[in-house]
Design a protein around this motif. Structure first.
Motif, PDB file in Angstrom:
ATOM      1  N   GLY A 169       0.846  -1.178   0.000  1.00  0.00           N
ATOM      2  CA  GLY A 169       0.000   0.000   0.000  1.00  0.00           C
ATOM      3  C   GLY A 169       0.883   1.229   0.000  1.00  0.00           C
ATOM      4  N   MET A 170       0.266   2.412   0.130  1.00  0.00           N
ATOM      5  CA  MET A 170       1.029   3.649   0.041  1.00  0.00           C
ATOM      6  C   MET A 170       1.954   3.836   1.246  1.00  0.00           C
ATOM      7  N   MET A 171       1.574   3.319   2.400  1.00  0.00           N
ATOM      8  CA  MET A 171       2.450   3.433   3.570  1.00  0.00           C
ATOM      9  C   MET A 171       3.762   2.693   3.325  1.00  0.00           C
ATOM     10  N   THR A 172       3.675   1.481   2.745  1.00  0.00           N
ATOM     11  CA  THR A 172       4.883   0.729   2.427  1.00  0.00           C
ATOM     12  C   THR A 172       5.734   1.485   1.426  1.00  0.00           C
ATOM     13  N   LYS A 173       5.092   2.023   0.397  1.00  0.00           N
ATOM     14  CA  LYS A 173       5.825   2.790  -0.616  1.00  0.00           C
ATOM     15  C   LYS A 173       6.566   3.956   0.010  1.00  0.00           C
ATOM     16  N   CYS A 174       5.902   4.664   0.907  1.00  0.00           N
ATOM     17  CA  CYS A 174       6.501   5.826   1.537  1.00  0.00           C
ATOM     18  C   CYS A 174       7.697   5.430   2.397  1.00  0.00           C
ATOM     19  N   ASN A 175       7.554   4.385   3.188  1.00  0.00           N
ATOM     20  CA  ASN A 175       8.642   3.946   4.067  1.00  0.00           C
ATOM     21  C   ASN A 175       9.862   3.508   3.262  1.00  0.00           C
ATOM     22  N   ILE A 176       9.613   2.729   2.203  1.00  0.00           N
ATOM     23  CA  ILE A 176      10.716   2.278   1.347  1.00  0.00           C
ATOM     24  C   ILE A 176      11.361   3.474   0.649  1.00  0.00           C
ATOM     25  N   ALA A 177      10.527   4.382   0.141  1.00  0.00           N
ATOM     26  CA  ALA A 177      11.042   5.539  -0.587  1.00  0.00           C
ATOM     27  C   ALA A 177      11.939   6.407   0.284  1.00  0.00           C
ATOM     28  N   ARG A 178      11.537   6.639   1.523  1.00  0.00           N
ATOM     29  CA  ARG A 178      12.341   7.480   2.418  1.00  0.00           C
ATOM     30  C   ARG A 178      13.685   6.821   2.712  1.00  0.00           C
ATOM     31  N   LYS A 179      13.672   5.509   2.888  1.00  0.00           N
ATOM     32  CA  LYS A 179      14.915   4.803   3.192  1.00  0.00           C
ATOM     33  C   LYS A 179      15.862   4.838   1.998  1.00  0.00           C
ATOM     34  N   VAL A 180      15.349   4.560   0.812  1.00  0.00           N
ATOM     35  CA  VAL A 180      16.176   4.543  -0.397  1.00  0.00           C
ATOM     36  C   VAL A 180      16.705   5.943  -0.697  1.00  0.00           C
ATOM     37  N   ALA A 181      15.865   6.959  -0.530  1.00  0.00           N
ATOM     38  CA  ALA A 181      16.308   8.336  -0.760  1.00  0.00           C
ATOM     39  C   ALA A 181      17.403   8.729   0.219  1.00  0.00           C
ATOM     40  N   HIS A 182      17.299   8.247   1.444  1.00  0.00           N
ATOM     41  CA  HIS A 182      18.321   8.529   2.457  1.00  0.00           C
ATOM     42  C   HIS A 182      19.673   7.938   2.051  1.00  0.00           C
ATOM     43  N   GLU A 183      19.631   6.930   1.199  1.00  0.00           N
ATOM     44  CA  GLU A 183      20.864   6.282   0.735  1.00  0.00           C
ATOM     45  C   GLU A 183      21.401   6.912  -0.555  1.00  0.00           C
ATOM     46  N   GLY A 184      20.800   8.025  -0.975  1.00  0.00           N
ATOM     47  CA  GLY A 184      21.344   8.774  -2.093  1.00  0.00           C
ATOM     48  C   GLY A 184      20.701   8.516  -3.438  1.00  0.00           C
ATOM     49  N   ILE A 185      19.505   7.894  -3.448  1.00  0.00           N
ATOM     50  CA  ILE A 185      18.816   7.583  -4.701  1.00  0.00           C
ATOM     51  C   ILE A 185      17.489   8.340  -4.743  1.00  0.00           C
ATOM     52  N   THR A 186      17.230   9.064  -5.831  1.00  0.00           N
ATOM     53  CA  THR A 186      15.953   9.749  -6.005  1.00  0.00           C
ATOM     54  C   THR A 186      14.841   8.711  -6.193  1.00  0.00           C
ATOM     55  N   VAL A 187      13.738   8.892  -5.485  1.00  0.00           N
ATOM     56  CA  VAL A 187      12.600   7.981  -5.612  1.00  0.00           C
ATOM     57  C   VAL A 187      11.390   8.780  -6.083  1.00  0.00           C
ATOM     58  N   ILE A 188      10.725   8.246  -7.097  1.00  0.00           N
ATOM     59  CA  ILE A 188       9.556   8.919  -7.671  1.00  0.00           C
ATOM     60  C   ILE A 188       8.358   7.975  -7.623  1.00  0.00           C
ATOM     61  N   ILE A 189       7.260   8.438  -7.064  1.00  0.00           N
ATOM     62  CA  ILE A 189       6.008   7.693  -7.085  1.00  0.00           C
ATOM     63  C   ILE A 189       5.075   8.405  -8.053  1.00  0.00           C
ATOM     64  N   ALA A 190       4.621   7.674  -9.081  1.00  0.00           N
ATOM     65  CA  ALA A 190       3.828   8.303 -10.139  1.00  0.00           C
ATOM     66  C   ALA A 190       2.762   7.336 -10.644  1.00  0.00           C
ATOM     67  N   ASN A 191       1.896   7.859 -11.506  1.00  0.00           N
ATOM     68  CA  ASN A 191       0.768   7.089 -12.035  1.00  0.00           C
ATOM     69  C   ASN A 191       1.182   6.362 -13.310  1.00  0.00           C
ATOM     70  N   GLY A 192       1.251   5.038 -13.239  1.00  0.00           N
ATOM     71  CA  GLY A 192       1.663   4.233 -14.384  1.00  0.00           C
ATOM     72  C   GLY A 192       0.632   4.155 -15.492  1.00  0.00           C
ATOM     73  N   ARG A 193      -0.554   4.696 -15.262  1.00  0.00           N
ATOM     74  CA  ARG A 193      -1.592   4.677 -16.295  1.00  0.00           C
ATOM     75  C   ARG A 193      -1.630   5.972 -17.107  1.00  0.00           C
ATOM     76  N   ARG A 194      -0.798   6.920 -16.741  1.00  0.00           N
ATOM     77  CA  ARG A 194      -0.713   8.145 -17.538  1.00  0.00           C
ATOM     78  C   ARG A 194       0.126   7.881 -18.784  1.00  0.00           C
ATOM     79  N   GLU A 195      -0.254   8.488 -19.889  1.00  0.00           N
ATOM     80  CA  GLU A 195       0.455   8.279 -21.149  1.00  0.00           C
ATOM     81  C   GLU A 195       1.877   8.850 -21.071  1.00  0.00           C
ATOM     82  N   ASN A 196       2.827   8.081 -21.602  1.00  0.00           N
ATOM     83  CA  ASN A 196       4.236   8.503 -21.672  1.00  0.00           C
ATOM     84  C   ASN A 196       4.777   8.974 -20.330  1.00  0.00           C
TER      85      ASN A 196
END
Length: 360
Positions: free
Chosen positions: A212-239
């Motif tokens: 769910g979104m809570m898991t995404k947020c927790n993972i994203a914050r940890k990965v970003a803390h390690e120096g990697i940009t994390v983007i959460i976006a809508n995969g159903r949007r064109e291009n």
């Protein structure tokens, strides 16, 4: 042309499945076309794809109830074949080869297994092959499973030293309220200084996935803390992928800004090793203060107040303060018996050297 040269793309179940639970091949084909364009313009892509279980569920008609583990094993065994075969044919139509990587949580538990996976994917990328990664659901059981593919994608992104992790979901990002409320809007940027987001995030899990979104947020914050940009976006949007990698685009999404400090490869592995810890080192307040300071320090025996569990030299251990709060993890330099004997004593080598220490 694009601002990142190596990315991890995670496609969620809700992006790849229809409302009826069938594989959405039209959306899948559109995303493959986008990745093919990026690939042809020099972007290295590691794809973490959900959809195997949902794909298998759409193929089989089961006339009796199975428990969660058995149904997951059955559906994924059938669905993974269909999923990867579709990817193979779609990428092939663009003149691109792809390869399947099935992994399990325990494959990240030791440095040797970790590096073995990394080497496999590196050689694939060197030869222009796109790795398609998924959990090996046919043999993974509950206690050995990843939380979901968000967790897996975070591990892959850090292991492969990607510049960005793009998590494609069925909404535009993290909202400052209920996404169904017209007054809510997407939080466009999140940094280390951003306040706690738990009050904003919906705790319900996705329709077809485990997370769910809570898991995404927790993972994203940890990965970003390690120096990697994390983007959460809508995969159903064109291009969507081209838009996210275009410097001039202002695509609606949530970006977790990469921390400025970089971690070594081994610290990135240790950062995600809490789940494999064999024991715990309890520390006093002075040791905690030093570890949490901006100075590079190791954990010395004098700072240890107690040892929990049994472990061997080079195992991963948790580090807790006097209140039992985890403040870090690290690779220990001796076994638990020796750690007990050294606890509280002056002098001696570090029990956890700074090079093998990750502070939460």
């Amino acid at each position: 042309m694009y601002k990142y040269k190596r990315i991890t793309v995670k496609i969620g179940s809700n992006v790849l499945t229809t409302k009826e639970g069938m594989l959405d091949t039209a959306r899948m084909s559109a995303l493959v076309s986008q990745m093919a364009e990026l690939h042809k313009n020099g972007v290295e892509i590691i794809l973490v794809s959900s959809g195997a279980v949902a794909s298998g569920r759409g193929e089989l008609q089961i006339d009796r109830k199975l428990d969660a583990v058995k149904s997951r094993q059955l559906f994924s065994a059938v669905g993974q074949v269909k999923l990867v075969n579709n990817y193979y044919e779609m990428f092939k139509s663009h003149g691109i080869n792809c390869g399947q990587i099935l992994t399990m949580k325990e494959n990240f538990s030791t440095r040797r297994l970790y590096l073995n996976q990394k080497q496999c994917m590196e050689v694939m990328l060197e030869h222009g092959v796109i790795p398609i990664v998924n959990e090996n659901d046919t043999v993974a059981v509950t206690e050995l499973m990843f939380t979901d593919n968000d967790e897996l994608s975070g591990l892959i992104a850090t292991m492969m030293d990607t510049e960005a992790l793009i998590i494609l979901s069925n909404i535009d990002g993290i909202y400052d309220g209920d996404p169904t409320d017209p007054s809510s809007s997407v939080i466009r940027s999140i940094s280390d200084e951003t306040e706690d987001l738990s009050s904003y995030i919906q705790t319900k899990k996705s329709s077809f996935g485990r997370g769910g979104m809570m898991t995404k947020c927790n993972i994203a914050r940890k990965v970003a803390h390690e120096g990697i940009t994390v983007i959460i976006a809508n995969g159903r949007r064109e291009n969507i992928l081209q838009s996210l990698l275009d410097d001039k685009s202002d695509t609606v999404c949530t970006v977790f800004e990469a921390s400025k400090h970089e971690l070594s490869s081994i610290k990135k592995w240790i950062a995600h090793s809490d789940g494999y810890a064999k024991g715990t080192l309890l520390i006093n307040d002075k040791a905690k203060e030093r570890l949490l300071s901006d100075n590079a320090v190791s954990l010395l025996p004098i700072g240890i107040t107690g040892v929990e569990g049994e472990f061997e030299k080079d195992d991963i251990v948790r580090i807790k303060d006097g209140q039992g709060v985890i403040i870090g993890v690290g690779k220990v330099s001796c076994n638990s018996d020796k750690a007990i004997a050294l606890a509280g004593k002056k002098g001696g080598k570090p029990l956890v050297h700074y090079d093998y220490l990750y502070i939460e």
